[in-house]
Design an enzyme around this catalytic site. Sequence first.
Site, PDB file in Angstrom:
ATOM      1  CE1 TYR A 142      -5.838   2.544   1.746  1.00 18.31           C
ATOM      2  CE2 TYR A 142      -6.986   2.300  -0.340  1.00 18.31           C
ATOM      3  CZ  TYR A 142      -6.601   3.093   0.735  1.00 18.31           C
ATOM      4  OH  TYR A 142      -6.970   4.425   0.787  1.00 18.31           O
ATOM      5  CG  ASP A 237       2.221  -0.106   0.773  1.00 19.62           C
ATOM      6  OD1 ASP A 237       1.137   0.213   0.255  1.00 19.62           O
ATOM      7  OD2 ASP A 237       2.623   0.377   1.856  1.00 19.62           O
ATOM      8  CE  LYS A 270      -1.313   2.659   7.744  1.00 16.84           C
ATOM      9  NZ  LYS A 270      -2.651   3.165   8.099  1.00 16.84           N
TER      10      LYS A 270
HETATM   11  C1  LIG Z   1      -0.420  -0.663   3.266  1.00 13.47           C
HETATM   12  C2  LIG Z   1      -0.990   0.714   3.105  1.00 13.47           C
HETATM   13  N1  LIG Z   1      -0.508   1.516   2.122  1.00 13.47           N
HETATM   14  C3  LIG Z   1      -1.006   2.768   1.952  1.00 13.47           C
HETATM   15  C4  LIG Z   1      -2.005   3.261   2.762  1.00 13.47           C
HETATM   16  C5  LIG Z   1      -2.516   4.672   2.519  1.00 13.47           C
HETATM   17  O1  LIG Z   1      -2.012   5.511   3.521  1.00 13.47           O
HETATM   18  P1  LIG Z   1      -2.767   6.868   3.833  1.00 13.47           P
HETATM   19  O2  LIG Z   1      -2.906   7.659   2.543  1.00 13.47           O
HETATM   20  O3  LIG Z   1      -4.121   6.484   4.413  1.00 13.47           O
HETATM   21  O4  LIG Z   1      -1.870   7.570   4.856  1.00 13.47           O
HETATM   22  C6  LIG Z   1      -2.535   2.471   3.795  1.00 13.47           C
HETATM   23  C7  LIG Z   1      -3.645   3.019   4.668  1.00 13.47           C
HETATM   24  N2  LIG Z   1      -4.212   2.097   5.590  1.00 13.47           N
HETATM   25  C8  LIG Z   1      -5.587   2.318   5.988  1.00 13.47           C
HETATM   26  C9  LIG Z   1      -5.981   1.195   6.937  1.00 13.47           C
HETATM   27  N3  LIG Z   1      -6.452   0.055   6.258  1.00 13.47           N
HETATM   28  C10 LIG Z   1      -5.773   3.680   6.598  1.00 13.47           C
HETATM   29  C11 LIG Z   1      -7.115   3.895   7.256  1.00 13.47           C
HETATM   30  C12 LIG Z   1      -8.033   4.745   6.426  1.00 13.47           C
HETATM   31  O5  LIG Z   1      -8.062   4.571   5.205  1.00 13.47           O
HETATM   32  O6  LIG Z   1      -8.736   5.584   7.063  1.00 13.47           O
HETATM   33  C13 LIG Z   1      -2.003   1.177   3.965  1.00 13.47           C
HETATM   34  O7  LIG Z   1      -2.479   0.359   4.945  1.00 13.47           O
END
Ligand SMILES: Cc1ncc(COP(=O)(O)O)c(CN[C@@H](CN)CCC(=O)O)c1O
Length: 430
Positions: A142, A237, A270
């Site tokens: 993701y 990523d 993060k």
């Molecule tokens: C590897 C990786 N790449 C991009 C993203 C997207 O980041 P954000 O747009 O949520 O800040 C994420 C976001 N992770 C999720 C947890 N699985 C955030 C939690 C959520 O979606 O509320 C990620 O894990």
Amino acid sequence: MSTNEELFARAQRVIPGGVNSPVRAFRAVGGVPRFVQRAQGPYFWDAEGRRYIDYIGSWGPMILGHGHPAVLAAVQEAAVQGFSFGAPTEREIELAEAILAHLPSMDMVRLVSSGTEAAMSAIRLARGATGRKKIIKFEGCYHGHADALLVKAGSGLATFGNPTSAGVPPEVVQDTLVLAYNDLAGLEQAFAEHGAALACLMIEPIAGNMNFVRASVPFVRRCRELCTQHGALFVFDEVMTGFRVALGGAQSVYAREIPGFVPDITVLGKVIGGGMPLAAFGGRRAVMEQLAPLGPVYQAGTLSGNPVATACGLATLKEIGKPGFYEALARRTQALVAGLRQVAAEEGVPFSGDSEGGMFGFFLLDALPQNYHTVMTTDGARFNTLFHGLLERGVYIAPALYEAGFVSAAHSDEDIAQTVDAARAVFRLL
Ligand SMILES: Cc1ncc(COP(=O)(O)O)c(CN[C@@H](CN)CCC(=O)O)c1O
């Protein structure tokens, strides 16, 4: 004082699903989400005053634990100076320099406000820098919710993608090829057929969105070789793994096995924001200078490099950069996984687990999965029983079997022991 249930009912009247990000709604595990009242160290307290040992930590950012005094002081000081200017500040330079100091693969970095924005911008940059359209991603990874990345494998894996979300026109994902994670044959075939048209390959090197699945060293090595051979950019990523699994991120872990290994672009988020809205993407100077205002690839953001968020990120990076930080964090995380493995074995529950730095994952499966398909063979009902059993005992893990877990520097040996004891009691019920 409202109960979680009352808050959830009220939230659902005004916010879709009652949450501002779907995973928080507990739909995969059922039940009522816990509304956090406050958090401190490794704990948070819900609206009903119950304390939980927090193994989500905002899905990775809270590596120091909640409310670290030095970070809090830095945020308070920055807030007094001003919330946002829409103009450059020295602190953005300091944060960029701090990030680059630990990631030798990057000459330059652009700060943004979310991982989605960083990943989306990295794709546009790769396409602009190469003049090519096609991209590769992997099933189970993701990268945020940008249209081109909301895609699942086509009919056969090595075909172009289909949207995973309504509202994403098929033509938007027609240039996204979805491959099976750790599948060398599929990778070779994709490059043989499409290599000259590929702008980039994007991967989560340790896939935290499949719980915890490592890309094998041979697979990463081959991705690197094929990207170089075909002129595609290799995008790591590291939104989840960056500064979480090691000070140099997952790329430094792979560089131990693959001498001189570097990706071309790295996506971060993060931890570098310390819990505030901040993410980034960076890479070699020749690629990054394609970005506006220097180059033809447009990218922008009102709150990019926000002065309060950058203060939070800088203070966080300062703490995690101290000698011994990751060694201590890794030891505690390993102790958690080892403890869970031990009690699962005692109770005859299939279990496999892994960790790197302060990130961990486990599966109610005998062996660690190597791809998304295997992860999803987990017995969901059994996981849900585990989740709620732990929740009732004050242990908060991810409300979905495909999510990773996170230990902070604030988690004590006693917290780990308490977690393992709770798991023993729940494994007995499985
Ligand atoms: C590897 C990786 N790449 C991009 C993203 C997207 O980041 P954000 O747009 O949520 O800040 C994420 C976001 N992770 C999720 C947890 N699985 C955030 C939690 C959520 O979606 O509320 C990620 O894990």
